[in-house]
Design an enzyme around this catalytic site. Structure first.
Site, PDB file in Angstrom:
ATOM      1  N   LYS A  57      10.290  45.165  34.524  1.00 10.88           N
ATOM      2  CA  LYS A  57      10.132  46.185  35.622  1.00 10.88           C
ATOM      3  C   LYS A  57       9.673  47.264  34.721  1.00 10.88           C
ATOM      4  CE  LYS A  57      12.813  43.959  39.060  1.00 10.88           C
ATOM      5  NZ  LYS A  57      14.105  44.029  39.928  1.00 10.88           N
ATOM      6  N   GLN A 101      19.687  46.300  40.389  1.00 13.02           N
ATOM      7  CA  GLN A 101      19.627  44.988  40.048  1.00 13.02           C
ATOM      8  C   GLN A 101      20.778  43.968  40.617  1.00 13.02           C
ATOM      9  OE1 GLN A 101      16.598  43.732  39.203  1.00 13.02           O
ATOM     10  NE2 GLN A 101      17.277  41.443  39.094  1.00 13.02           N
ATOM     11  N   ASP A 124      13.302  48.535  46.910  1.00 16.04           N
ATOM     12  CA  ASP A 124      13.504  47.133  46.887  1.00 16.04           C
ATOM     13  C   ASP A 124      13.350  46.667  48.525  1.00 16.04           C
ATOM     14  OD1 ASP A 124      14.071  45.492  44.594  1.00 16.04           O
ATOM     15  OD2 ASP A 124      15.961  46.025  44.453  1.00 16.04           O
TER      16      ASP A 124
HETATM   17  N1  GUN Z   1      17.878  39.968  42.105  1.00 14.84           N
HETATM   18  C1  GUN Z   1      16.987  39.139  42.336  1.00 14.84           C
HETATM   19  N2  GUN Z   1      15.986  39.487  42.777  1.00 14.84           N
HETATM   20  C2  GUN Z   1      15.951  40.811  43.027  1.00 14.84           C
HETATM   21  C3  GUN Z   1      15.241  41.950  43.353  1.00 14.84           C
HETATM   22  O1  GUN Z   1      14.068  41.873  43.973  1.00 14.84           O
HETATM   23  N3  GUN Z   1      15.742  43.207  43.253  1.00 14.84           N
HETATM   24  C4  GUN Z   1      16.980  43.687  42.732  1.00 14.84           C
HETATM   25  N4  GUN Z   1      17.309  44.710  42.853  1.00 14.84           N
HETATM   26  N5  GUN Z   1      17.778  42.484  42.511  1.00 14.84           N
HETATM   27  C5  GUN Z   1      17.432  41.365  42.472  1.00 14.84           C
END
Ligand code: GUN
Length: 298
Positions: A57, A101, A124
């Site tokens: 990211k 995350q 998100d």
């Molecule tokens: N863990 C697995 N997928 C995601 C996501 O799309 N965003 C976040 N913040 N954590 C995750």
């Protein structure tokens, strides 16, 4: 039996194109002296998968020209401390959007953290306000994996109207929201959607009647050829790190579809890796751009 030529839904290629589109837009914003979109990410602990996702990211932000900030905590961080940081980011005018995350350590309530995030910065799309707005078709941040899947179908001009779409998996992050998007009055959308999960009785029959199958179970090679009708469209969301001695990293990213036997029956199918994964990251970037431009919540 007739052997069809299937087409790959190439998420890597589509996401590269979207990345270029966004980089061009950021260059214009910069030239006009506008505000560069800024994404912050909170990472707790050292889980291998989470480390990789967050690093990707941050790297993609740099490639597009966004500002990014990575905030790290050890596993022992308290919920209180994390909530303080969320509150700080909520009130930081330079941060347009941020993510925490997941998964988080067991002593921290993920739901409490998610609900503490200002929904206007929730790129998100996990906050109940964004989830609720999505489910009734209002402008909102749509979570990245479902948004990426729909964008991939759109760019390949896959006909979805009136089709039977089977979603395998009912997670809050993928199954539920993608089912909601596929049934919405929209293009892509307008599907008849069936959601199957671990307690479903007739998964094989459902899959055999499906025109589109979206598999998000996290069970490596779950979907077999005898569960798929000729000419189906298959979207594989699985990314399990299966130990494998022959690779440099020591594991192999494995999808939820037994690709080699399913692909010959398909019209379209996503590869793993290079399908949904890159579309997920690029959709988060899209949300960051929208957050920076304040288009969804002015
Ligand atoms: N863990 C697995 N997928 C995601 C996501 O799309 N965003 C976040 N913040 N954590 C995750």
């Amino acid at each position: 039996m007739e052997e069809r030529g299937y087409q790959l839904l190439d998420g890597k290629a589509v996401s590269a194109q979207m990345k270029q589109e966004m980089a061009d837009e950021v260059a214009l914003i910069k030239a006009d002296g506008g505000k560069i979109p800024h994404l912050a990410a909170i990472l707790v602990g050292h889980d291998g998968g989470s480390e990789t996702y967050v690093a990707n990211k941050v790297k993609t932000c740099e490639e597009i020209g966004f500002k990014s900030t990575l905030i790290r905590y050890e596993n022992e961080v308290t919920e209180e401390e994390l909530l303080r940081k969320v509150n700080e980011l909520n009130n930081d005018p330079d941060v347009d959007g941020f993510i925490v995350q997941l998964p988080l350590p067991k002593h921290i309530s993920e739901q409490k953290i998610i609900e503490a995030i200002d929904y206007r910065k929730d790129v998100d799309g996990f906050h109940p306000i964004n989830v609720g707005r999505m489910s009734i078709g209002l402008p909102c941040f749509v979570s990245a994996t479902p948004a990426g899947i729909v964008e991939l179908l759109k760019r390949y001009k896959i006909e979805t109207k009136g089709k039977h779409c089977v979603v395998l998996g009912r997670s809050n992050i993928v199954g539920k929201p993608v089912a909601s998007l596929m049934m919405q009055k929209n293009d892509p959308g307008d599907c008849t959607v069936t959601v199957c999960h671990s307690r479903s009785n007739n998964i094989k029959e459902m899959c055999l009647s499906a025109d589109i199958i979206i598999v998000a179970l996290g069970v490596p090679e779950y979907l077999k050829a005898d569960m798929v009708k000729e000419g189906a469209v298959i979207v594989d969301v699985g990314t399990t790190r299966v130990p494998n001695a022959s690779t440099k990293s020591g594991f192999k990213l494995t999808g939820d579809v037994k690709f080699d036997e399913v692909a010959p029956k398909c019209a379209y199918i996503t590869p793993v890796p290079g399908g949904v994964g890159p579309m997920t990251i690029i959709s988060l970037m899209r949300n960051t751009l929208l957050a920076g431009k304040k288009v969804i919540y002015p």
